[in-house]
Design a protein around this motif. Structure first.
Motif, PDB file in Angstrom:
ATOM      1  N   VAL A 117       0.827  -0.890   0.154  1.00 17.07           N
ATOM      2  CA  VAL A 117       0.221  -0.310  -0.062  1.00 17.07           C
ATOM      3  C   VAL A 117       1.234   1.454  -0.062  1.00 17.07           C
ATOM      4  O   VAL A 117       1.772   1.511   0.455  1.00 17.07           O
ATOM      5  N   TYR A 118       0.525   1.892  -0.920  1.00 13.06           N
ATOM      6  CA  TYR A 118       1.263   3.739  -0.694  1.00 13.06           C
ATOM      7  C   TYR A 118       0.054   4.869  -0.006  1.00 13.06           C
ATOM      8  O   TYR A 118      -0.936   4.912  -0.840  1.00 13.06           O
ATOM      9  N   PRO A 119       0.460   5.140   1.080  1.00 10.18           N
ATOM     10  CA  PRO A 119       1.822   5.219   1.288  1.00 10.18           C
ATOM     11  C   PRO A 119       2.128   4.195   2.359  1.00 10.18           C
ATOM     12  O   PRO A 119       1.240   3.581   2.728  1.00 10.18           O
ATOM     13  N   GLN A 120       3.742   3.501   2.358  1.00  8.08           N
ATOM     14  CA  GLN A 120       3.949   2.511   3.118  1.00  8.08           C
ATOM     15  C   GLN A 120       4.915   2.452   4.272  1.00  8.08           C
ATOM     16  O   GLN A 120       5.269   3.275   4.960  1.00  8.08           O
ATOM     17  N   PRO A 121       3.751   1.582   5.149  1.00  9.48           N
ATOM     18  CA  PRO A 121       4.741   2.290   6.699  1.00  9.48           C
ATOM     19  C   PRO A 121       5.548   1.240   7.033  1.00  9.48           C
ATOM     20  O   PRO A 121       5.870   1.126   5.734  1.00  9.48           O
ATOM     21  N   PRO A 122       6.072   2.187   8.202  1.00 11.61           N
ATOM     22  CA  PRO A 122       8.182   1.403   8.637  1.00 11.61           C
ATOM     23  C   PRO A 122       7.902   0.104   8.560  1.00 11.61           C
ATOM     24  O   PRO A 122       6.699  -0.648   8.919  1.00 11.61           O
ATOM     25  N   PHE A 123       8.855  -0.464   8.152  1.00 14.47           N
ATOM     26  CA  PHE A 123       9.358  -2.608   8.626  1.00 14.47           C
ATOM     27  C   PHE A 123       9.239  -2.282  10.361  1.00 14.47           C
ATOM     28  O   PHE A 123       8.916  -1.273  11.058  1.00 14.47           O
ATOM     29  N   PRO A 124       8.965  -3.387  10.777  1.00 11.94           N
ATOM     30  CA  PRO A 124       8.439  -3.280  12.354  1.00 11.94           C
ATOM     31  C   PRO A 124      10.225  -3.647  12.733  1.00 11.94           C
ATOM     32  O   PRO A 124      10.688  -4.587  11.871  1.00 11.94           O
TER      33      PRO A 124
ATOM     34  N   LEU B 258      -2.390   9.318   1.760  1.00 11.54           N
ATOM     35  CA  LEU B 258      -1.675  10.044   0.285  1.00 11.54           C
ATOM     36  C   LEU B 258      -1.297  11.154   1.247  1.00 11.54           C
ATOM     37  O   LEU B 258      -1.081  11.848   1.359  1.00 11.54           O
ATOM     38  N   ALA B 259      -2.704  11.627   1.036  1.00  9.91           N
ATOM     39  CA  ALA B 259      -2.618  13.251   1.546  1.00  9.91           C
ATOM     40  C   ALA B 259      -1.846  13.390   2.723  1.00  9.91           C
ATOM     41  O   ALA B 259      -1.802  14.651   3.566  1.00  9.91           O
TER      42      ALA B 259
END
Length: 542
Positions: A385-392, A476-477
């Motif tokens: 998904v975009y935006p993409q969360p950080p890696f755990p 995104l926004a």
């Protein structure tokens, strides 16, 4: 039917599927007959067996039903141990689940049991500088240590639910973005106000909206629409006539203020386009000495193996040059890799991915650099998904948590007062595929696209987005907006590497560390203390 399986070396399930498909496609009765089996053999192309013609016909004096035949075929699965013939193209065998990839890889010698890529090992031009910008840094690139890195502005810090967008919410996000940028355009250019796109006007008027296409195909100069804003136009579209413009660059989703005449209310003849740029970042805590930033983008292994030799070479380079900050962009385990697509990895996706990250963390520990990891939508083990969360970060050692920063895609960083914009998504390729332009002089395509990113105040201003992306417009926004014009914008792409100064922002495409089966490029930046950031940068072959 049982004799067919044994005499021709067919699996029971395979024969049952063939029989079922044949009977269904020919619209035959489920009661099998010798004539039906002859037609089946002829249709499917099974070579006749010497035991088949008479013996099988005698056995089928009382032919069984199709259901009975399928039952008999399936009952052979337990008794038939091995096929009588060897298949021409044997299937690749998966490694057993008990086999751990940690037996194949280790941080000291990343992949001793995996065959290295011969094409990568025989590459030429190692260490060759293929692009440069600014003044030469002297005899060597080297960091000084002791810098701080933090997220600038509103960053995405944790996973979120996606695939729950409603049409009304999407409309609200698009309308709000047009209104926000419209107000900035009005104040920046001193405009009195905006008119409706649907009202005829004999005098020049200024209207606000975003660019769209009048069909399902690619945007072209004859298909450009301006979808009016909600407040003044109620979202009404109007076709744009660009014939009087000598220069323009447009793409779907671009928010613009357009000046022109709309004498009939059905077509706007454009005479001017308005755009605005962001304020520059504030350098309140500017570096007192030089800082070196090393930038590399995945994939980190050639496409013909998982030896991760380019990553090993990069970690050796980090140990020699000791940069202050190491920026690594995904994909770390590429979803487009040959062995990922065919499921031939020596372990599970998550095991190999965690091992890759662990090797990066341990391999940079001795250098003492600040490590920033940016995910990619091509990472097979992360949220698509975009935006993409950080890696755990649950497996991150305590001793490394102070120097390792896991950020979202995209993100904005503050590195000792200098603002970096980071995005692993190939926005250059996506925007370049949809943009149309006209120029009276020499026009640089990359510069035009990067100007759009900066003036639209978004890491991804294209709408509708590329089919390769799963975009959540509300996120995104909230998390993919540019709060200021960054001092440095890093945008890795499949397109050719470059370093450019666009609207006072140093934009760099470092390329990818591997290009198919051979080596690629990485980037390095060195900042010298001046009244404003002055960056020396290079793109180098690995």
């Amino acid at each position: 039917v049982v004799e067919l399986c044994l005499s021709h070396g067919l699996g029971p399930v395979a024969l049952a599927n063939e029989l079922l498909a044949f009977v269904t496609s020919k619209d035959l009765e489920p009661q099998l007959t010798p004539e039906g089996l002859d037609a089946f053999e002829h249709e499917v192309g099974i070579p006749p067996s010497p035991l088949h013609p008479k013996k099988l016909r005698g056995a089928l004096a009382h032919p069984p039903s199709l259901e009975t035949s399928l039952f008999l075929c399936c009952s052979l699965q337990g008794s038939q141990k091995r096929s009588n013939s060897t298949p021409e193209t044997p299937r690749p065998k998966r490694a057993p689940s008990s086999r751990s990839p940690y037996g194949l890889f280790s941080p000291g010698s990343f992949s001793p049991s995996v065959t290295p890529s011969q094409k990568y090992s025989s590459r030429g031009g190692r260490g060759e500088v293929v692009a440069s910008f600014g003044s030469e840094p002297g005899p060597a690139w080297r960091g000084r240590g002791g810098c701080s890195v933090r997220v600038f502005g509103n960053g995405l810090g944790k996973p979120y639910k996606f695939m729950f967008q409603k049409a009304l919410d999407v409309r609200e996000v698009l309308a709000s973005r047009v209104e926000e940028l419209g107000e900035v355009l009005r104040r920046h250019h001193g405009l009195d106000g905006f008119s409706s796109t649907a009202l005829p006007a004999q005098e020049p008027v200024t209207v606000l909206g975003h660019i769209g296409c009048d069909g399902n195909g690619r945007l072209n100069p004859q298909s450009v629409l301006l979808l009016g804003d909600r407040e003044h136009s109620g979202g009404a579209p109007v076709p744009l006539d660009l014939s009087e413009l000598q220069e323009y660059s447009l793409f779907p989703g671009q928010v613009l203020a357009v000046e022109g005449t709309n004498s009939t209310g059905r077509r706007l003849v454009v005479s001017r386009l308005y755009e605005v740029r962001l304020p520059q970042g504030v350098w309140g805590n500017f570096w007192g000495e030089q800082r070196m930033v090393l930038v590399a983008c995945g994939p980190f292994t050639p496409s013909d193996g998982v030896a991760f030799e380019p990553l090993s070479d990069l970690l050796e380079l980090v140990g020699r040059e000791r940069p202050d900050v190491l920026l690594l962009f995904g994909p770390f385990l590429d979803a487009k890799h040959e062995q990922v697509e065919s499921c031939q990895l020596p372990g599970s996706f998550s095991d190999v991915f965690r091992l890759c990250l662990r090797t990066i963390v341990e391999g940079t520990r001795s250098a003492g650099c600040q490590l920033v990891l940016v995910p990619s939508l091509r990472d097979v083990c992360h949220d698509f998904v975009y935006p993409q969360p950080p890696f755990p970060c649950q497996d991150l050692p305590k001793e490394d948590r102070a120097r390792v920063l896991l950020v979202s895609e995209p993100c904005t960083l503050d590195i000792d007062g200098v603002v970096f914009g980071l995005s692993s998504t190939d926005l250059l390729l996506h925007l370049g595929a949809e943009e149309i332009s006209s120029s009276s002089g020499i026009s640089d395509r990359f510069t035009r696209i990067l100007r759009h990113v900066l003036t639209q105040r978004s890491f991804y201003p294209l709408y509708p987005p590329s089919e390769e992306l799963n975009v959540d417009l509300e996120a995104l926004a909230a998390f993919a907006a540019l709060p200021v014009t960054p001092d440095v914008l890093v945008t890795p792409s499949e397109l050719r590497f470059f370093i450019k100064d666009v609207l006072g922002c140093v934009c760099i495409n470092p390329g990818r560390l591997t290009k198919g089966r051979t080596g690629g490029t990485y980037g390095r930046l060195l900042d010298t203390p001046r009244s404003s950031p002055c960056v020396a940068a290079q793109v180098v072959r690995i």
